[in-house]
Design an enzyme around this catalytic site. Structure first.
Site, PDB file in Angstrom:
ATOM      1  CG  ASP A 209      56.869  45.027   7.110  1.00 38.31           C
ATOM      2  OD1 ASP A 209      56.257  45.362   6.072  1.00 38.31           O
ATOM      3  OD2 ASP A 209      56.490  44.076   7.822  1.00 38.31           O
TER       4      ASP A 209
HETATM    5  C1  BGC Z   1      53.646  43.367   5.999  1.00 38.91           C
HETATM    6  C2  BGC Z   1      54.616  42.773   5.013  1.00 38.91           C
HETATM    7  C3  BGC Z   1      54.276  43.166   3.612  1.00 38.91           C
HETATM    8  C4  BGC Z   1      54.215  44.679   3.532  1.00 38.91           C
HETATM    9  C5  BGC Z   1      53.911  45.206   2.146  1.00 38.91           C
HETATM   10  C6  BGC Z   1      53.430  44.840   5.775  1.00 38.91           C
HETATM   11  O1  BGC Z   1      52.406  45.316   6.549  1.00 38.91           O
HETATM   12  O2  BGC Z   1      54.124  43.149   7.304  1.00 38.91           O
HETATM   13  O3  BGC Z   1      54.615  41.375   5.141  1.00 38.91           O
HETATM   14  O4  BGC Z   1      55.209  42.649   2.709  1.00 38.91           O
HETATM   15  O5  BGC Z   1      53.211  45.144   4.425  1.00 38.91           O
HETATM   16  O6  BGC Z   1      52.646  44.918   1.737  1.00 38.91           O
END
Ligand code: BGC
Length: 756
Positions: free
Chosen positions: A282
């Site tokens: 993530d």
């Molecule tokens: C979120 C994810 C997301 C990623 C990219 C993160 O903060 O937890 O769900 O895919 O950002 O945008």
């Protein structure tokens, strides 16, 4: 016995590695053989050039230089064929090996055609519809150059304080698994080389939806038996459906953050489940392991890749430290080669080596994005996601020539209609509720007043408005706003009060400790009720709310979540009865925050409460019933349904047999309508304590008024399985109770015995 088990699992593992070896793709192996260590590490680096909504504090710098230097495997947060072509050309023309980029995006509930938030779509219990929405999202996103989606989010969530409950399917592992499967199939289609499909990512692996105290990013700690039975099934369902990538979660699990958790990323995901795609972190979750307290950037990056994480999102820990770790013997070059192989395989599967520009057809956006057909579908899907929570005096549906006072801070609003996490959507295309109602009922006399601010709390408003104004506090005083609303209300037959949360009161980093309707609006609702006019609450939220107070008022309540781009039209369809609501809650709504977590699939305990009445020395509260305010699976209709004749085709089920459980459902009311027929089982005795009830199957049926249908579910021993103390997936002999009903709250209708 144990010995046999071990050797069987070894054969199984051997089988997988043979399988993986067989799946080596000549093109990918040829490339790998030419790649330097630096080039391989470059493939493991995912950047975002910014410009979109960034969900962390860091945004990538010098992206162009890094692509040209072969230091980037993929980008996200860029859209449009023209822009993406520029980046893809840097990768293809300016690097030694010309390896194209993966282009990712968060297409969570539609691309430009924004569908209702996922928690709402889940409430439709309509798998075909959910799958089709994912197909449309893939068609639109790929038209705009995207080939990799960071969805579905399948985290089971039983805590409505957690803002991201909005992004998933709710609280149930069975329903969540069906939805995970439908979404993966929708995004990826039959063949990933089809330019209208994209790679799906199941996230956030794992257990991200169970943070302590409902606070985002917080610690998760639970037994493996609970993980396997209650939280992991939807991720596994996505893997079984062929999902090509997995995103690791921010939280720690058993003391090791998911992004470096070898047990999760390798032992469970790959060795046990046979996943052969790639794992992406993530947003900066590799770097964040420094804050978690398990080492410096080099140490956490090494731990992550050794655990089975293949791609590092934004943080550049892999890019800046892995080479050093290889030199120091902390990471083997083979581990890096394997991660690069997985990323290259994904590019190969998409057909990017054959044509790196295949998603960059300039003609497609106009043709494929936000088409009338897509908008019509978004409208239909929104109507199916609404849940009728309370009926009062059959006020709904309204007549199209009524005098209607449309009141409330969300009634004439575009910016909140899409809901949270719609970064590719555009709220300027959204239909406000007032507009939809007026269009649908030109002969009605419709007036409007704001009536109240979403909240008068300026600190809360500031925290919600980080990415733009969702809560606007009027220059008029609350008193003036209220007076205006009451004036309009006085001259109406019925009041529609559009109230609830602002879209960014849910979603990432939007946990709440108080999940009631904000005070400013509560006051408005009470004043509207005091007029004596019939009141309908159109309630917007991205989570189960505590609406104990409102349920006691003489009002009707229609839960409309955040309906998406067609909000106003969809609301009009349901309010005027062109569509009869059929949604069912996918997470229980609590009576108070103090009850959380409250979920139907709980255990009995040794001292279960017999009823909602307090009993000393039983598992209950002195100040609240145990039951939720509104149970899982609950939702009303303008009509009524009667369930009868619920029976099993036999008293026993044999190991190689099957059994049918059926029920006759009759539409006894005055409207045609749909009902979600739900089958629950209770394993009365098992080697580990069973839940008191588990959803095992459901069917959504349409019944004309007066019509009856018999719904039949076929049960096999597979449906009786659970993970035992050795984490073996087994069905144990004994009695099973069953119920077929319109919600999880019904009593059992009968039982059968499973004989091995
Ligand atoms: C979120 C994810 C997301 C990623 C990219 C993160 O903060 O937890 O769900 O895919 O950002 O945008």
């Amino acid at each position: 016995m144990r010995k046999v088990y071990v050797s069987i699992s070894m054969i199984f593992l051997l089988g997988i590695s043979i399988l993986q070896a067989q799946e080596r793709i000549p093109k990918v192996e040829e490339l790998l053989s030419k790649m330097t260590l630096d080039e391989k590490i470059g493939q493991l680096n995912l950047l975002t050039p910014g410009g979109g909504v960034a969900t962390g504090e860091v945004v990538s710098k010098n992206v162009e230089e890094k692509i040209k230097a072969g230091e980037v495997g993929g980008l996200f947060g860029v859209a449009g064929p023209a822009k993406i072509r520029v980046a893809q050309e840097f990768a293809v023309n300016d690097t030694r090996l010309g390896i194209p980029l993966l282009i990712g995006s968060d297409v969570i509930h539609g691309y430009k055609t924004t569908f209702p938030i996922p928690l709402a779509s889940a409430s439709s219990w309509d798998m075909e519809m959910i799958k089709h929405a994912a197909e449309i999202a893939a068609q639109e996103a790929t038209a705009d150059g995207i080939n990799w989606n960071f969805s579905p989010m399948v985290d089971i969530a039983r805590d409505p304080r957690w803002g991201r409950i909005a992004e998933g399917a709710g609280a149930d592992p069975y329903l969540g698994s069906q939805i995970a499967k439908a979404m993966v199939h929708g995004y990826q289609g039959e063949d990933l080389t089809d330019p209208e499909t994209m790679i799906a990512t199941v996230k956030h692996f794992a257990l991200y939806g169970a943070p302590e105290a409902g606070r985002d990013y917080n610690t998760v700690d639970m037994s493996r038996i609970k993980m396997f039975n209650e939280y992991l099934p939807p991720y596994k369902a996505a893997v079984d459906a062929g999902v090509a990538s997995v995103m690791s979660s921010f939280n720690d699990v058993e003391g090791v953050p998911a992004s470096a958790n070898k047990w999760l990323l390798t032992d469970v995901l790959r060795d046990r489940w046979g996943f052969d795609g790639f794992v992406v972190s993530d947003y900066t979750s590799v770097n964040e392991m420094v804050e978690h307290g398990i080492g410096d950037l080099q140490a956490v990056s090494a731990r992550a890749i050794n655990a089975g994480l293949d791609m590092d999102m934004v943080g550049e820990g892999f890019l800046t430290t892995l080479k050093k770790s290889v030199k120091e013997g902390k990471v083997s070059e083979e581990t890096i080669t394997q991660a690069a192989r997985r990323i290259l395989k994904a590019k190969y599967k998409l057909g990017l080596f054959e044509d790196p520009y295949k998603y960059l057809d300039k003609g497609r956006p106009d043709k494929d994005i936000l088409t009338e057909e897509h908008r019509d579908f978004a409208r239909k899907m929104a109507t199916h996601s609404f849940v009728l929570l309370k009926k009062h005096n059959n006020v709904l549906p309204l007549k199209k020539n009524a005098k209607i006072a449309v009141i409330g801070p969300l009634a004439n609003d575009k910016s909140n209609m899409l809901g949270t996490w719609a970064p590719t959507g555009d709220s300027s295309f959204a239909i406000p509720i007032l507009e939809g109602l007026k269009k649908a009922a030109p002969n009605a006399k419709i007036t409007y007043a704001k009536g109240a601010n979403i909240t008068n709390d300026t600190t809360l408003a500031k925290n919600v408005n980080v990415f733009g104004e969702k809560v606007s506090i009027s220059d008029n005083s609350p008193k003036v706003l209220l007076k205006e609303a009451l004036d309009k209300a006085k001259d109406s037959d019925v009041i529609l009060a559009v109230v609830g949360e602002a879209s960014e009161m849910t979603g990432e980093s939007a946990s709440r400790t108080d999940i009631t309707i904000p005070d400013s609006q509560k006051k408005l609702i009470r004043s509207l009720v005091d007029t004596g006019k019939p009141v309908v609450l159109l309630l917007m939220s991205g989570r189960p709310l505590d609406i104990s107070e409102e349920m006691k008022l003489p009002v009707s309540i229609l839960q409309i979540w955040f309906p998406g781009v067609e909000a106003g039209n969809a609301v009009a369809d349901v309010v005027f009865g062109d569509y009869n609501p059929s949604g069912k809650l996918t997470a229980s709504w609590p009576r108070s925050v103090g009850q959380i977590p409250v979920y139907y699939r709980h255990k009995s305990t040794g001292r279960p409460a017999a009823s909602d009445e307090f009993q000393k020395f039983r598992s209950n509260y002195i100040d609240s019933p145990n039951s939720p305010l509104l149970p899982f699976g609950y939702g009303l209709s303008y009509t009524d349904f009667n369930f009868e004749d619920v029976k099993a085709s036999a008293d026993t089920l044999n190991a190689d047999g099957s059994l049918e459980i059926s029920a006759k459902i009759t539409n006894t009311g005055n409207y045609d309508g749909e009902e979600v027929v739900q089958l629950y089982l209770h394993d009365v005795v098992r080697s580990i304590t069973p839940p008191v009830k588990e959803l095992k199957a459901f069917k959504k049926i349409f019944l004309k008024k007066g019509e009856s249908k018999t719904v039949t579910f076929t049960i096999t021993p597979e449906d009786l399985k659970f993970y035992n103390s050795d984490l073996e997936y087994v069905a144990e002999p004994g009695e099973f109770e069953f119920s077929v009903a319109g919600s999880s709250a019904a009593d059992f209708d009968g039982s059968f015995v499973y004989e091995k």
